[in-house]
Design a protein around this motif. Sequence first.
Motif, PDB file in Angstrom:
ATOM      1  N   GLY A  62     -23.875 -19.127  11.046  1.00  0.00           N
ATOM      2  CA  GLY A  62     -24.712 -19.563   9.936  1.00  0.00           C
ATOM      3  C   GLY A  62     -23.898 -20.078   8.762  1.00  0.00           C
ATOM      4  O   GLY A  62     -24.249 -21.079   8.133  1.00  0.00           O
ATOM      5  N   TYR A  63     -22.814 -19.383   8.466  1.00  0.00           N
ATOM      6  CA  TYR A  63     -21.922 -19.810   7.387  1.00  0.00           C
ATOM      7  C   TYR A  63     -21.342 -21.185   7.690  1.00  0.00           C
ATOM      8  O   TYR A  63     -21.351 -22.079   6.840  1.00  0.00           O
ATOM      9  N   LEU A  64     -20.826 -21.354   8.915  1.00  0.00           N
ATOM     10  CA  LEU A  64     -20.234 -22.638   9.293  1.00  0.00           C
ATOM     11  C   LEU A  64     -21.263 -23.767   9.237  1.00  0.00           C
ATOM     12  O   LEU A  64     -20.971 -24.862   8.754  1.00  0.00           O
ATOM     13  N   MET A  65     -22.481 -23.488   9.742  1.00  0.00           N
ATOM     14  CA  MET A  65     -23.532 -24.498   9.720  1.00  0.00           C
ATOM     15  C   MET A  65     -23.859 -24.913   8.289  1.00  0.00           C
ATOM     16  O   MET A  65     -23.984 -26.103   7.986  1.00  0.00           O
ATOM     17  N   THR A  66     -23.988 -23.937   7.409  1.00  0.00           N
ATOM     18  CA  THR A  66     -24.298 -24.230   6.006  1.00  0.00           C
ATOM     19  C   THR A  66     -23.210 -25.091   5.380  1.00  0.00           C
ATOM     20  O   THR A  66     -23.512 -26.058   4.671  1.00  0.00           O
ATOM     21  N   GLN A  67     -21.954 -24.757   5.642  1.00  0.00           N
ATOM     22  CA  GLN A  67     -20.854 -25.524   5.057  1.00  0.00           C
ATOM     23  C   GLN A  67     -20.888 -26.973   5.534  1.00  0.00           C
ATOM     24  O   GLN A  67     -20.768 -27.907   4.735  1.00  0.00           O
ATOM     25  N   LEU A  68     -21.067 -27.172   6.839  1.00  0.00           N
ATOM     26  CA  LEU A  68     -21.098 -28.537   7.373  1.00  0.00           C
ATOM     27  C   LEU A  68     -22.312 -29.314   6.856  1.00  0.00           C
ATOM     28  O   LEU A  68     -22.195 -30.489   6.486  1.00  0.00           O
ATOM     29  N   GLN A  69     -23.455 -28.667   6.821  1.00  0.00           N
ATOM     30  CA  GLN A  69     -24.661 -29.335   6.316  1.00  0.00           C
ATOM     31  C   GLN A  69     -24.518 -29.674   4.833  1.00  0.00           C
ATOM     32  O   GLN A  69     -24.943 -30.751   4.395  1.00  0.00           O
ATOM     33  N   ASP A  70     -23.914 -28.776   4.058  1.00  0.00           N
ATOM     34  CA  ASP A  70     -23.724 -29.030   2.626  1.00  0.00           C
ATOM     35  C   ASP A  70     -22.715 -30.153   2.382  1.00  0.00           C
ATOM     36  O   ASP A  70     -22.877 -30.950   1.458  1.00  0.00           O
ATOM     37  N   ILE A  71     -21.686 -30.229   3.209  1.00  0.00           N
ATOM     38  CA  ILE A  71     -20.726 -31.336   3.079  1.00  0.00           C
ATOM     39  C   ILE A  71     -21.430 -32.649   3.442  1.00  0.00           C
ATOM     40  O   ILE A  71     -21.299 -33.649   2.744  1.00  0.00           O
ATOM     41  N   LYS A  72     -22.193 -32.625   4.511  1.00  0.00           N
ATOM     42  CA  LYS A  72     -22.894 -33.831   4.965  1.00  0.00           C
ATOM     43  C   LYS A  72     -23.885 -34.331   3.919  1.00  0.00           C
ATOM     44  O   LYS A  72     -23.962 -35.531   3.648  1.00  0.00           O
ATOM     45  N   SER A  73     -24.621 -33.432   3.292  1.00  0.00           N
ATOM     46  CA  SER A  73     -25.632 -33.819   2.304  1.00  0.00           C
ATOM     47  C   SER A  73     -25.038 -34.134   0.935  1.00  0.00           C
ATOM     48  O   SER A  73     -25.689 -34.747   0.098  1.00  0.00           O
ATOM     49  N   GLY A  74     -23.812 -33.684   0.691  1.00  0.00           N
ATOM     50  CA  GLY A  74     -23.192 -33.867  -0.614  1.00  0.00           C
ATOM     51  C   GLY A  74     -23.374 -32.678  -1.542  1.00  0.00           C
ATOM     52  O   GLY A  74     -22.855 -32.669  -2.649  1.00  0.00           O
ATOM     53  N   ALA A  75     -24.115 -31.655  -1.085  1.00  0.00           N
ATOM     54  CA  ALA A  75     -24.316 -30.453  -1.903  1.00  0.00           C
ATOM     55  C   ALA A  75     -22.989 -29.749  -2.170  1.00  0.00           C
ATOM     56  O   ALA A  75     -22.816 -29.111  -3.210  1.00  0.00           O
ATOM     57  N   ARG A  76     -22.064 -29.863  -1.244  1.00  0.00           N
ATOM     58  CA  ARG A  76     -20.719 -29.312  -1.443  1.00  0.00           C
ATOM     59  C   ARG A  76     -19.763 -30.491  -1.560  1.00  0.00           C
ATOM     60  O   ARG A  76     -19.683 -31.328  -0.657  1.00  0.00           O
ATOM     61  N   ASN A  77     -19.043 -30.553  -2.649  1.00  0.00           N
ATOM     62  CA  ASN A  77     -18.128 -31.679  -2.855  1.00  0.00           C
ATOM     63  C   ASN A  77     -16.841 -31.233  -3.535  1.00  0.00           C
ATOM     64  O   ASN A  77     -16.337 -31.898  -4.418  1.00  0.00           O
TER      65      ASN A  77
END
Length: 107
Positions: A62-77
């Motif tokens: 779940g942690y890994l999925m969230t990180q990848l999804q956030d990078i993809k969406s731009g939520a994590r930059n």
Amino acid sequence: MKHAMNILGAAALASTILVGMTAQAQDGAQLFVSKACIACHGVEGKQPINDNTPKLAGQNKGYLMTQLQDIKSGARNNGQTAQMKPIVANLSDHDIEAITEYLSLLQ
């Protein structure tokens, strides 16, 4: 040439690890190599190229999925996301789920 040999060796190693894994995790192992994740995170996500690149093996799915999804969406930059964004942009939701399943099962 050396990089290509490392990837081929890693693909061979990954194929021996796949026995006993779910079909999704097997897909994830193949995607980890074919999408070039191995180039920075190392074989099985255990040997990052530098101290700023995280080890991924054994992390919570779940942690890994969230990180990848956030990078993809731009939520994590922050951090290494500038390098990750173009790679993650080409991953489907299925790819992300398969790769994170694979990594979460590794020790």
